[in-house]
Design a protein around this motif. Structure first.
Motif, mmCIF file in Angstrom:
data_model
loop_
_atom_site.group_PDB
_atom_site.id
_atom_site.type_symbol
_atom_site.label_atom_id
_atom_site.label_comp_id
_atom_site.label_asym_id
_atom_site.label_seq_id
_atom_site.Cartn_x
_atom_site.Cartn_y
_atom_site.Cartn_z
ATOM 1 N N ARG A 98 -141.068 -15.407 15.623
ATOM 2 C CA ARG A 98 -140.546 -14.317 14.801
ATOM 3 C C ARG A 98 -139.468 -13.557 15.577
ATOM 4 O O ARG A 98 -139.696 -13.124 16.703
ATOM 5 C CB ARG A 98 -141.698 -13.391 14.420
ATOM 6 N N PRO A 99 -138.272 -13.343 14.957
ATOM 7 C CA PRO A 99 -137.182 -12.690 15.665
ATOM 8 C C PRO A 99 -137.225 -11.166 15.612
ATOM 9 O O PRO A 99 -136.612 -10.511 16.442
ATOM 10 C CB PRO A 99 -135.938 -13.201 14.957
ATOM 11 N N LYS A 100 -137.916 -10.607 14.644
ATOM 12 C CA LYS A 100 -137.939 -9.153 14.492
ATOM 13 C C LYS A 100 -139.279 -8.587 14.938
ATOM 14 O O LYS A 100 -140.292 -9.263 14.891
ATOM 15 C CB LYS A 100 -137.670 -8.768 13.041
ATOM 16 N N GLY A 101 -139.272 -7.329 15.365
ATOM 17 C CA GLY A 101 -140.505 -6.687 15.812
ATOM 18 C C GLY A 101 -140.990 -7.234 17.141
ATOM 19 O O GLY A 101 -142.192 -7.279 17.399
ATOM 20 N N TYR A 102 -140.067 -7.627 17.992
ATOM 21 C CA TYR A 102 -140.395 -8.220 19.292
ATOM 22 C C TYR A 102 -140.744 -7.129 20.297
ATOM 23 O O TYR A 102 -140.041 -6.125 20.409
ATOM 24 C CB TYR A 102 -139.187 -9.018 19.783
ATOM 25 N N VAL A 139 -146.741 -8.205 14.988
ATOM 26 C CA VAL A 139 -147.791 -8.758 14.132
ATOM 27 C C VAL A 139 -148.826 -9.491 14.983
ATOM 28 O O VAL A 139 -150.040 -9.271 14.851
ATOM 29 C CB VAL A 139 -147.176 -9.698 13.075
ATOM 30 N N VAL A 140 -148.353 -10.358 15.867
ATOM 31 C CA VAL A 140 -149.242 -11.122 16.742
ATOM 32 C C VAL A 140 -149.930 -10.183 17.724
ATOM 33 O O VAL A 140 -151.115 -10.344 18.028
ATOM 34 C CB VAL A 140 -148.460 -12.222 17.488
ATOM 35 N N PHE A 141 -149.178 -9.183 18.213
ATOM 36 C CA PHE A 141 -149.750 -8.210 19.147
ATOM 37 C C PHE A 141 -150.954 -7.508 18.525
ATOM 38 O O PHE A 141 -152.009 -7.394 19.134
ATOM 39 C CB PHE A 141 -148.701 -7.170 19.556
ATOM 40 N N ARG A 142 -150.780 -7.058 17.294
ATOM 41 C CA ARG A 142 -151.859 -6.333 16.609
ATOM 42 C C ARG A 142 -153.080 -7.234 16.424
ATOM 43 O O ARG A 142 -154.219 -6.816 16.619
ATOM 44 C CB ARG A 142 -151.348 -5.833 15.252
ATOM 45 N N GLU A 143 -152.815 -8.487 16.057
ATOM 46 C CA GLU A 143 -153.885 -9.455 15.857
ATOM 47 C C GLU A 143 -154.668 -9.687 17.153
ATOM 48 O O GLU A 143 -155.901 -9.624 17.171
ATOM 49 C CB GLU A 143 -153.247 -10.767 15.409
ATOM 50 N N LEU A 144 -153.943 -9.947 18.240
ATOM 51 C CA LEU A 144 -154.585 -10.227 19.529
ATOM 52 C C LEU A 144 -155.276 -8.992 20.099
ATOM 53 O O LEU A 144 -156.341 -9.097 20.709
ATOM 54 C CB LEU A 144 -153.563 -10.761 20.529
ATOM 55 N N ALA A 145 -154.669 -7.825 19.899
ATOM 56 C CA ALA A 145 -155.260 -6.589 20.417
ATOM 57 C C ALA A 145 -156.568 -6.278 19.696
ATOM 58 O O ALA A 145 -157.542 -5.855 20.321
ATOM 59 C CB ALA A 145 -154.287 -5.433 20.267
ATOM 60 N N SER A 146 -156.607 -6.491 18.401
ATOM 61 C CA SER A 146 -157.840 -6.194 17.651
ATOM 62 C C SER A 146 -158.945 -7.197 17.991
ATOM 63 O O SER A 146 -160.124 -6.886 17.867
ATOM 64 C CB SER A 146 -157.572 -6.183 16.150
ATOM 65 N N GLN A 147 -158.568 -8.383 18.446
ATOM 66 C CA GLN A 147 -159.562 -9.373 18.884
ATOM 67 C C GLN A 147 -159.987 -9.143 20.328
ATOM 68 O O GLN A 147 -160.906 -9.800 20.821
ATOM 69 C CB GLN A 147 -158.984 -10.787 18.752
ATOM 70 N N GLY A 148 -159.287 -8.233 21.022
ATOM 71 C CA GLY A 148 -159.608 -7.922 22.409
ATOM 72 C C GLY A 148 -159.088 -8.947 23.391
ATOM 73 O O GLY A 148 -159.620 -9.093 24.491
ATOM 74 N N LYS A 149 -158.052 -9.671 23.042
ATOM 75 C CA LYS A 149 -157.529 -10.735 23.897
ATOM 76 C C LYS A 149 -156.389 -10.281 24.808
ATOM 77 O O LYS A 149 -155.910 -11.039 25.618
ATOM 78 C CB LYS A 149 -157.060 -11.899 23.044
ATOM 79 N N ILE A 150 -155.963 -9.008 24.673
ATOM 80 C CA ILE A 150 -154.918 -8.464 25.550
ATOM 81 C C ILE A 150 -155.592 -7.445 26.465
ATOM 82 O O ILE A 150 -156.076 -6.424 25.994
ATOM 83 C CB ILE A 150 -153.777 -7.806 24.740
ATOM 84 N N PRO A 151 -155.648 -7.717 27.762
ATOM 85 C CA PRO A 151 -156.334 -6.822 28.683
ATOM 86 C C PRO A 151 -155.698 -5.430 28.727
ATOM 87 O O PRO A 151 -154.472 -5.296 28.755
ATOM 88 C CB PRO A 151 -156.196 -7.494 30.045
ATOM 89 N N GLY A 152 -156.527 -4.410 28.728
ATOM 90 C CA GLY A 152 -156.062 -3.042 28.855
ATOM 91 C C GLY A 152 -155.581 -2.410 27.559
ATOM 92 O O GLY A 152 -155.124 -1.283 27.564
ATOM 93 N N VAL A 153 -155.662 -3.130 26.463
ATOM 94 C CA VAL A 153 -155.195 -2.614 25.170
ATOM 95 C C VAL A 153 -156.384 -2.477 24.240
ATOM 96 O O VAL A 153 -157.157 -3.406 24.067
ATOM 97 C CB VAL A 153 -154.139 -3.550 24.536
ATOM 98 N N LYS A 154 -156.530 -1.269 23.670
ATOM 99 C CA LYS A 154 -157.573 -1.088 22.666
ATOM 100 C C LYS A 154 -157.057 -0.181 21.571
ATOM 101 O O LYS A 154 -156.089 0.567 21.762
ATOM 102 C CB LYS A 154 -158.842 -0.524 23.284
ATOM 103 N N LYS A 155 -157.677 -0.269 20.432
ATOM 104 C CA LYS A 155 -157.233 0.511 19.276
ATOM 105 C C LYS A 155 -157.469 1.988 19.542
ATOM 106 O O LYS A 155 -158.537 2.402 19.990
ATOM 107 C CB LYS A 155 -158.022 0.055 18.050
#
Length: 89
Positions: free
Chosen positions: A57-61, A70-86
């Motif tokens: 995806r070229p936009k929202g990078y 979009v992918v960031f939000r998906e991965l963050a809500s699954q807890g797959k990005i360390p140090g990031v929480k809702k």
């Protein structure tokens, strides 16, 4: 999701930029614009476009993570990005 050909084209540009980076800098420093013009056009780093590593995806990078929002939000809500929480307050 971007077409595979678009993602492949972007990867090809990244390789060309890396290959000719030193030569471009040298030619720019010497002021040899005729020789600079003979290099491939896609070897210029201004032709690169930031794209999501997973979807293309070229936009929202998001530079810090290398993925789209979009992918960031998906991965963050699954807890797959360390140090990031809702956030909640």
């Amino acid at each position: 999701m971007a077409r595979e050909s678009v993602k492949a084209r972007e990867r090809k540009r990244q390789k060309l930029v890396a290959k000719y980076a030193a030569k471009r800098e040298e030619l720019k420093a010497n002021g040899d614009y005729a020789a600079l013009d003979k290099l491939p056009k896609n070897s210029s780093k201004v032709r690169l476009h930031n794209r999501c590593l997973l979807t293309g995806r070229p936009k929202g990078y998001m530079r810090r993570f290398g993925i789209s929002r979009v992918v960031f939000r998906e991965l963050a809500s699954q807890g797959k990005i360390p140090g990031v929480k809702k956030a909640s307050w």
